[in-house]
Design a protein around this motif. Structure first.
Motif, PDB file in Angstrom:
ATOM      1  N   ASP A  66       0.844  -1.198   0.000  1.00  0.00           N
ATOM      2  CA  ASP A  66       0.000   0.000   0.000  1.00  0.00           C
ATOM      3  C   ASP A  66       0.882   1.252   0.000  1.00  0.00           C
ATOM      4  N   LYS A  67       0.283   2.401   0.238  1.00  0.00           N
ATOM      5  CA  LYS A  67       1.021   3.653   0.140  1.00  0.00           C
ATOM      6  C   LYS A  67       2.170   3.715   1.150  1.00  0.00           C
ATOM      7  N   GLU A  68       1.872   3.255   2.361  1.00  0.00           N
ATOM      8  CA  GLU A  68       2.895   3.275   3.413  1.00  0.00           C
ATOM      9  C   GLU A  68       4.090   2.405   3.005  1.00  0.00           C
ATOM     10  N   THR A  69       3.778   1.238   2.468  1.00  0.00           N
ATOM     11  CA  THR A  69       4.812   0.328   1.981  1.00  0.00           C
ATOM     12  C   THR A  69       5.677   1.017   0.928  1.00  0.00           C
ATOM     13  N   ARG A  70       4.996   1.630  -0.032  1.00  0.00           N
ATOM     14  CA  ARG A  70       5.716   2.227  -1.162  1.00  0.00           C
ATOM     15  C   ARG A  70       6.574   3.392  -0.700  1.00  0.00           C
ATOM     16  N   ASP A  71       6.070   4.173   0.244  1.00  0.00           N
ATOM     17  CA  ASP A  71       6.852   5.319   0.741  1.00  0.00           C
ATOM     18  C   ASP A  71       8.125   4.855   1.432  1.00  0.00           C
ATOM     19  N   ALA A  72       7.992   3.852   2.284  1.00  0.00           N
ATOM     20  CA  ALA A  72       9.173   3.341   3.005  1.00  0.00           C
ATOM     21  C   ALA A  72      10.173   2.734   2.012  1.00  0.00           C
ATOM     22  N   HIS A  73       9.641   2.006   1.045  1.00  0.00           N
ATOM     23  CA  HIS A  73      10.491   1.364   0.042  1.00  0.00           C
ATOM     24  C   HIS A  73      11.175   2.409  -0.840  1.00  0.00           C
ATOM     25  N   ARG A  74      10.427   3.436  -1.167  1.00  0.00           N
ATOM     26  CA  ARG A  74      10.938   4.523  -1.984  1.00  0.00           C
ATOM     27  C   ARG A  74      12.156   5.181  -1.329  1.00  0.00           C
ATOM     28  N   THR A  75      12.026   5.468  -0.038  1.00  0.00           N
ATOM     29  CA  THR A  75      13.140   6.062   0.696  1.00  0.00           C
ATOM     30  C   THR A  75      14.361   5.144   0.651  1.00  0.00           C
ATOM     31  N   ALA A  76      14.118   3.848   0.848  1.00  0.00           N
ATOM     32  CA  ALA A  76      15.221   2.886   0.829  1.00  0.00           C
ATOM     33  C   ALA A  76      15.857   2.801  -0.562  1.00  0.00           C
ATOM     34  N   LEU A  77      15.040   2.881  -1.609  1.00  0.00           N
ATOM     35  CA  LEU A  77      15.567   2.807  -2.978  1.00  0.00           C
ATOM     36  C   LEU A  77      16.447   4.008  -3.289  1.00  0.00           C
TER      37      LEU A  77
END
Ligand code: ATP
Ligand code: MG
Length: 422
Positions: A169-180
Motif C-alpha cells: 500500500d502507500k505506506e509500503t511504497r513510501d518506506a520502500h521509496r526512501t530505501a531505494l
C-alpha cells in the motif's frame, strides 16, 4: 511507387485470420463464463486522460504515445492501453452506482504505441484486457489471474510461468521509496538518463529499466516485500491462498514491478518459457490499481485488471508448435460444365448457403480439371459436377473427397443430404 504498411504494423491476411478469430472466440467465451462484460470505448481519448491515468513518468506517456491535435485544436491520443479508458467510462457513466458490484469489464481492440519494432512488439497491436472495479477482496485478484491463465491453457499453451508480487500500500511504497533512493543515489551516475530522472520522481521504476537491468545494484536493491505493512502482507498471503485453492502455480518475484505508475498490492505477469520464444517473454501483465478511479475523477473505488496482446499469444503458440483448430471448412464445391449448368449451380449454392452450408463455385470459366483442383485445394468436403446429363436427370453424384465415395442424390434432396453428412 509501391506502398507498404506503416512500420510496426501488419496486415493480417486471409490465411491468418482464422487463427485470430479462433483466439478471439476463446477470449469472448471465457469473458462470458467469468462474467466480464465487453465495453467498447473510442480509439482516441483526450491526451490528458493517459497522462493522468497511465502516469507522467512512464515510458508510454514519455515516449510512446501517438498524440495529435485535431482540427478544433484539442490534443488527442490514440489509446496506448485500455485501463484508463475503461475507468474513464466507469466514472463518466457512474457505474459505481450499478446494483451489482464489482463491475467486471472486458475489452478487445487495437492499441497504439510508438515503439521500436521487434518480434512481439508492434506499433499497432490488439489487446484483450479485463477490469474488475469495486472490490478489494483478494478472491477477485485470484479470479483475474485465473482468467488470464485459463486463456493461455485453453488455446493449448503449456510452457507458462506465472510470476506474482505485492507492491503493498502507500505506506509500503513510501518506506520502500526512501530505501531505494538511499540505495541508488550514490551511484546514480552509472545509470541511464531515464533512471536518473526516475530517482526522484519514481525510483521504483528503476527496477523496471530495460537498459540497466544488468547493473549489480539491481540485484541488491531493497525488495518491496521487505517493506510490506502488516495488512499488505496479509492481503498478499490471502491472494496466494486463493491461488493455491484454484490449483494455480506461481513464483513470487520480489523484483516484479509493472511499467505503469498506478499499480499497488497484487502485480503479476505471465511469461512463456517455450524454447525459441523471442527475447520478450511476457505474454500478459496486470495488477491492482486502488486509487486510479479517484485519480480519474471518480470515487475512491479499488480495481484490478490485466492486459495481453493477441500478437504475443500467437507467437507463443508458434514457439510451442501448437496448431489451433480453426473453423474454415468448405462444405461443397460445385463444378459446372456449360452455361446452363452454371445457372443451376448458382441456384443450388444459394439454396445451400441459406441453410448455413458453406458452398462455392467457379467464376473464372476454368476447365473441369482446373475446377476439380480448386475444390481440392480449398479443402471441399464434397464435390458435385453438373453437366448436361445431370440437368436431364435432375440428380447428381455427390463425391466425398476424403473417401472418394459417391452417392446419387436428386437436386431437391441435396440440402438435406448435405445437412446430414457435412
Ligand atoms: P513490455 O515490458 O513488453 O513493454 P508493457 O509493460 O509495456 O510490456 P503492458 O502495458 O502491461 O506491457 O501491456 C500488457 C501486454 O500487452 C504485454 O504483456 C504484451 O502482451 C502486450 N504488449 C505491450 N506492448 C506491446 C506491443 N508493442 N506489441 C505487442 N504486444 C504488446
Ligand atoms: Mg512497453
Amino acid at each position: 511507387m509501391a506502398f507498404k504498411v506503416p512500420r510496426g504494423t501488419q496486415d493480417i491476411l486471409p490465411e491468418q485470420t482464422p487463427k485470430w478469430q479462433k483466439v478471439e472466440s476463446v477470449l469472448r467465451e471465457l469473458s462470458r463464463v467469468y462474467r466480464y462484460k465487453e465495453i467498447r470505448t473510442p480509439i482516441f481519448e483526450q491526451t490528458e486522460l493517459f497522462q493522468r491515468g497511465v502516469g507522467d513518468t512512464t515510458d508510454i506517456v514519455q515516449k510512446e504515445m501517438y498524440t495529435f491535435e485535431d482540427r478544433g485544436g484539442r490534443s488527442l491520443t490514440l489509446r496506448p492501453e485500455g485501463t484508463a479508458a475503461a475507468v474513464r467510462a466507469y466514472v463518466e457513466h457512474k457505474m459505481f452506482g450499478y446494483p451489482d458490484q464489482p463491475v467486471k469489464l472486458s475489452y478487445m481492440g487495437p492499441m497504439f504505441r510508438y515503439e521500436r519494432q521487434q518480434a512481439g512488439r508492434y506499433r499497432q497491436f490488439v489487446q484483450y484486457g479485463v477490469e474488475a472495479i469495486g472490490s478489494a477482496d483478494p478472491a477477485i485478484d485470484a479470479e483475474v489471474i485465473s482468467l488470464a491463465m485459463d486463456i493461455y491453457q485453453t488455446v493449448g499453451l503449456k510452457d507458462l510461468k506465472l510470476v506474482i508480487n505485492s507492491l503493498g500500500d502507500k505506506e509500503t511504497r513510501d518506506a520502500h521509496r526512501t530505501a531505494l533512493i538511499k540505495h541508488f543515489e550514490p551511484s546514480i551516475g552509472e545509470f541511464c538518463s531515464d533512471c536518473q530522472n526516475r530517482l526522484e520522481k519514481n525510483p521504483l521504476r528503476i527496477l523496471d529499466c530495460k537498459k540497466d537491468h544488468e547493473h549489480p545494484l539491481m540485484k541488491t536493491a531493497p525488495a518491496l516485500t521487505d517493506y510490506l505493512t502488516e495488512s499488505s502482507a496479509e492481503y498478499f498471503s490471502q491472494v496466494k491462498n486463493y491461488l493455491d485453492v484454484l490449483g494455480i502455480q506461481y513464483e513470487v518475484d520480489p523484483n516484479l514491478v509493472r511499467g505503469l505508475d498506478y499499480y499497488n498490492h497484487t502485480a503479476f505477469e505471465i511469461m512463456s518459457t517455450a524454447k525459441g520464444f523471442g527475447a520478450i517473454t511476457t505474454l500478459c501483465g496486470g495488477g491492482r490499481y486502488n486509487g486510479l478511479v479517484e485519480d480519474i475523477g471518480g470515487p475512491d473505488v479499488p480495481g484490478i485488471g490485466f492486459a495481453l496482446s493477441i500478437e504475443r499469444l500467437l507467437l507463443a503458440l508458434e514457439a510451442e508448435g501448437v496448431e489451433l483448430e480453426v473453423e474454415d471448412a468448405l462444405d461443397i464445391y460445385v463444378v459446372a460444365m456449360g452455361e446452363e449448368a452454371k445457372l443451376k449451380s448458382a441456384e443450388l449454392i444459394s439454396s445451400f448457403r441459406t441453410k448455413g452450408i458453406a458452398a462455392d463455385m467457379d467464376y473464372v470459366d476454368r476447365k473441369m480439371k482446373a475446377q476439380m483442383k480448386s475444390a481440392d485445394r480449398l479443402g471441399a468436403k464434397f464435390v458435385i459436377v453438373i453437366g448436361e446429363s445431370e440437368l436431364e436427370e435432375n440428380a447428381v453424384n455427390v463425391k466425398e473427397m476424403e473417401t472418394g465415395n459417391q452417392e446419387k442424390v436428386e437436386f431437391h434432396n441435396l440440402v438435406n443430404y448435405l445437412l446430414e453428412h457435412k
